[in-house]
Design an enzyme around this catalytic site. Structure first.
Site, PDB file in Angstrom:
ATOM      1  N   THR A  38       0.818  -1.219   0.000  1.00  0.00           N
ATOM      2  CA  THR A  38       0.000   0.000   0.000  1.00  0.00           C
ATOM      3  C   THR A  38       0.850   1.267   0.000  1.00  0.00           C
ATOM      4  O   THR A  38       0.453   2.289  -0.561  1.00  0.00           O
ATOM      5  CB  THR A  38      -0.951  -0.023   1.224  1.00  0.00           C
ATOM      6  N   THR A  79       1.504  -4.769   4.080  1.00  0.00           N
ATOM      7  CA  THR A  79       1.299  -5.111   5.494  1.00  0.00           C
ATOM      8  C   THR A  79       0.618  -6.464   5.701  1.00  0.00           C
ATOM      9  O   THR A  79       0.708  -7.044   6.783  1.00  0.00           O
ATOM     10  CB  THR A  79       0.429  -4.038   6.188  1.00  0.00           C
ATOM     11  N   ASP A  80      -0.085  -6.963   4.671  1.00  0.00           N
ATOM     12  CA  ASP A  80      -0.941  -8.138   4.904  1.00  0.00           C
ATOM     13  C   ASP A  80      -0.154  -9.391   5.273  1.00  0.00           C
ATOM     14  O   ASP A  80      -0.616 -10.191   6.090  1.00  0.00           O
ATOM     15  CB  ASP A  80      -1.817  -8.401   3.675  1.00  0.00           C
TER      16      ASP A  80
HETATM   17  N1  ASP Z   1      -2.662  -5.955   0.287  1.00  0.00           N
HETATM   18  C1  ASP Z   1      -1.625  -4.976   0.498  1.00  0.00           C
HETATM   19  C2  ASP Z   1      -0.306  -5.686   0.701  1.00  0.00           C
HETATM   20  O1  ASP Z   1      -0.171  -6.371   1.676  1.00  0.00           O
HETATM   21  C3  ASP Z   1      -1.994  -4.160   1.670  1.00  0.00           C
HETATM   22  C4  ASP Z   1      -0.878  -3.430   2.331  1.00  0.00           C
HETATM   23  O2  ASP Z   1       0.112  -3.103   1.789  1.00  0.00           O
HETATM   24  O3  ASP Z   1      -1.056  -3.132   3.483  1.00  0.00           O
HETATM   25  O4  ASP Z   1       0.570  -5.512  -0.101  1.00  0.00           O
END
Ligand code: ASP
Length: 338
Positions: free
Chosen positions: A23, A96-97
């Site tokens: 993100t 983050t996921d």
């Molecule tokens: N789905 C994204 C990822 O993990 C969300 C994020 O970056 O927080 O790359």
């Protein structure tokens, strides 16, 4: 004399930023958020850089973290090993996921003194109060700080400094999504200064692997009350090298899972973790069929305090290193510490 790997120029520490996507590399776009920016654009979007750091950047990818398995971190570890003589610290920007298991995997394979700090964003760059810029600036300050050396891989979000060993993503969108219950963060950042309040006493978990190692498929499954066993149907395949089962509570599955789990554990390592995010698994309290004493007697391995995603990462890395079932059980047992 500066410590090995710290290159001082005008008082600034050389920091390498490795951009991998997530993100923090997204804006809303016309159809919705998707990874777009490389590291150069990310740094150009910052209001300025901390004077403590001489920042260099490389783009390693534009992935969302759902598409990164632990094997991807072997290449990142190799890049960091090559960087350690010319940089004083490294920041990795990432989604983050899956950060919880990716940061942990990096911590397991990387034995370096210099600060290695992962960060990302909960809000993309088009959203009011996007957190990416603040997080990356904080991460750079930590990477440039001698106080952050020798702490293992760190994760910085929301002005907090977490150990990769303990941190979990505990909320889908909150700015304080990353939490390290029950021990809490190692420290925080105030006025661009990292404060390290404590160091983890638990010995590090290490698996020696080089970038070329191939990481086998290890499955992660979650069970539920009254599960009749169909959950496990797909894992009899030859190409499933190991399984982590996220049980109920402190290590409990329904009676119907006991025989299928026993059969699997005779062929591949099967680790029991919990579907509850925080808290150690039990080894010697409950004895009825499907409870931890029964599961251990049938050859399952206890994940200790590691949650399912971290246990899966560790099992995959251990299998990649050629570890035997006994060695795998020993590493999980030792990971409990004390
Ligand atoms: N789905 C994204 C990822 O993990 C969300 C994020 O970056 O927080 O790359």
């Amino acid at each position: 004399m500066p410590a090995r790997g710290v290159v001082l120029s005008m008082g600034a520490v050389r920091v390498l930023v490795l951009a991998m996507g997530g993100t923090i590399s997204m804006d809303q776009g016309s159809e919705g958020a998707a990874p777009r920016f490389g590291g150069e654009e990310l740094l150009a979007s910052l209001p300025g850089l901390p004077p403590s750091a001489d920042v260099h950047v490389e783009t390693m990818g534009r992935a969302s973290s759902e598409n990164l398995d632990v094997g991807a971190m072997l290449g990142v570890a190799e890049r960091i090993r090559r960087a350690r003589d010319s940089y004083g610290g490294v920041v990795v920007t990432i989604g983050t996921d899956a950060l919880e298991e990716l940061a942990f995997a990096l911590d397991v394979v990387l034995d370096v003194e210099l600060p290695v700090v992962l960060t990302g964003a909960l809000r993309n760059s088009s959203v009011p109060s996007a957190d990416g810029p603040a997080n990356v600036l904080d991460a750079i300050c930590v990477a440039a700080s001698p106080a952050a050396r020798g702490l293992g891989v760190l994760v910085v979000f929301n002005q907090e400094i977490h150990a990769a060993r303990f941190v979990q993503k505990a909320h889908t969108f909150a700015l304080d999504a990353f939490r390290s219950d029950p021990c809490g963060p190692l420290g925080w950042i105030v006025e661009e200064r990292p404060r390290i309040a404590h160091r983890a006493a638990a010995p590090p978990i290490r698996v020696a692997l080089d970038a070329g190692a191939s990481v086998p498929y290890v499955a992660l499954a979650t069970t539920f009350g009254g599960d009749d066993g169909r959950t496990l149907g797909g894992f009899e395949r030859e190409d499933v090298a190991g399984l982590v089962i996220q049980t109920l509570g402190s290590g409990h599955v329904s009676r119907a899972l006991v025989e299928p789990l026993t059969r699997l554990a005779q062929r591949i390592p099967v680790v029991y973790a919990s579907r509850i995010p925080f808290g150690d698994l039990f080894t010697d309290t409950y004895a009825y069929p499907g409870a931890e004493i029964d599961l251990l007697s049938r050859g399952l391995i206890c994940s200790g305090a590691l949650g399912g995603p971290k246990a899966r990462a560790l099992l995959a890395l251990l299998l990649a290193s050629g570890a035997t079932r006994e060695q795998i059980a020993r590493v999980f047992a030792d990971s409990r510490g004390g």
